[in-house]
Design a protein around this motif. Sequence first.
Motif, PDB file in Angstrom:
ATOM      1  N   THR A 121      -6.226  -3.796   7.626  1.00 55.68           N
ATOM      2  CA  THR A 121      -6.452  -2.397   7.974  1.00 55.68           C
ATOM      3  C   THR A 121      -5.136  -1.660   7.843  1.00 55.68           C
ATOM      4  O   THR A 121      -4.093  -2.182   8.220  1.00 55.68           O
ATOM      5  CB  THR A 121      -7.003  -2.241   9.400  1.00 55.68           C
ATOM      6  N   ASP A 131      -5.520   1.881  -2.633  1.00 55.88           N
ATOM      7  CA  ASP A 131      -6.857   1.516  -2.152  1.00 55.88           C
ATOM      8  C   ASP A 131      -6.722   0.807  -0.807  1.00 55.88           C
ATOM      9  O   ASP A 131      -6.204  -0.302  -0.729  1.00 55.88           O
ATOM     10  CB  ASP A 131      -7.543   0.608  -3.171  1.00 55.88           C
ATOM     11  N   ARG A 132      -7.205   1.444   0.240  1.00 56.62           N
ATOM     12  CA  ARG A 132      -7.108   0.871   1.587  1.00 56.62           C
ATOM     13  C   ARG A 132      -7.892  -0.427   1.745  1.00 56.62           C
ATOM     14  O   ARG A 132      -7.717  -1.139   2.715  1.00 56.62           O
ATOM     15  CB  ARG A 132      -7.578   1.890   2.627  1.00 56.62           C
ATOM     16  N   GLU A 133      -8.760  -0.734   0.806  1.00 51.55           N
ATOM     17  CA  GLU A 133      -9.573  -1.956   0.889  1.00 51.55           C
ATOM     18  C   GLU A 133      -9.165  -2.988  -0.161  1.00 51.55           C
ATOM     19  O   GLU A 133      -9.939  -3.883  -0.480  1.00 51.55           O
ATOM     20  CB  GLU A 133     -11.043  -1.581   0.746  1.00 51.55           C
ATOM     21  N   GLU A 134      -7.944  -2.879  -0.669  1.00 54.95           N
ATOM     22  CA  GLU A 134      -7.474  -3.786  -1.721  1.00 54.95           C
ATOM     23  C   GLU A 134      -7.472  -5.245  -1.278  1.00 54.95           C
ATOM     24  O   GLU A 134      -7.844  -6.130  -2.033  1.00 54.95           O
ATOM     25  CB  GLU A 134      -6.076  -3.385  -2.167  1.00 54.95           C
ATOM     26  N   TRP A 135      -7.022  -5.490  -0.063  1.00 48.01           N
ATOM     27  CA  TRP A 135      -6.904  -6.871   0.417  1.00 48.01           C
ATOM     28  C   TRP A 135      -7.838  -7.084   1.600  1.00 48.01           C
ATOM     29  O   TRP A 135      -7.802  -6.337   2.578  1.00 48.01           O
ATOM     30  CB  TRP A 135      -5.456  -7.167   0.796  1.00 48.01           C
ATOM     31  N   ARG A 136      -8.636  -8.121   1.508  1.00 50.76           N
ATOM     32  CA  ARG A 136      -9.614  -8.435   2.552  1.00 50.76           C
ATOM     33  C   ARG A 136      -8.937  -8.676   3.895  1.00 50.76           C
ATOM     34  O   ARG A 136      -7.910  -9.317   3.970  1.00 50.76           O
ATOM     35  CB  ARG A 136     -10.421  -9.671   2.168  1.00 50.76           C
ATOM     36  N   TYR A 162       0.864  -1.180   0.000  1.00 54.69           N
ATOM     37  CA  TYR A 162       0.000   0.000   0.000  1.00 54.69           C
ATOM     38  C   TYR A 162       0.900   1.230   0.000  1.00 54.69           C
ATOM     39  O   TYR A 162       1.875   1.304   0.763  1.00 54.69           O
ATOM     40  CB  TYR A 162      -0.902   0.011   1.242  1.00 54.69           C
TER      41      TYR A 162
END
Length: 134
Positions: free
Chosen positions: A133, A125-130, A72
């Motif tokens: 955080t 993208d802060r939500e790229e990987w499930r 990230y």
Amino acid sequence: MALLRHLALRCRDVETSRRFYETIGFEFVGYRPSGISMDLSDGTVNITLLPHGEKERPHLEEGEEYIHFGIYVEDFEAVWQRLHDLGTTMEKTVKGRDAIGQDQAPERAFKATDPDGNTVDITSDREEWRGVTI
């Protein structure tokens, strides 16, 4: 709970790999006592670059590669531009796996190939990987 804090990567040329990872934003920490390997860090994760000698690894396509990991970054376009200026191959978007042009950063994520053929996902993208955080 387990927290990833260290990766060790075998490299043909540790100084070339150092430039690649510094371009993304990792900082040089120092050489290992042997003087032929080194540590870099983002303050949370340590990457140790180790030489792998004269052994040549075959080039493997994304999805079949030896190592594949994601990073990230906050300043996505600046990182893309620095990698572009370094001559890095940037192949696909991360989720869609669509081919990308080499002249303009994609919207939020791309796959880059490090000097040893490892695939590095780079995203803002802060939500790229499930489950992650940032």
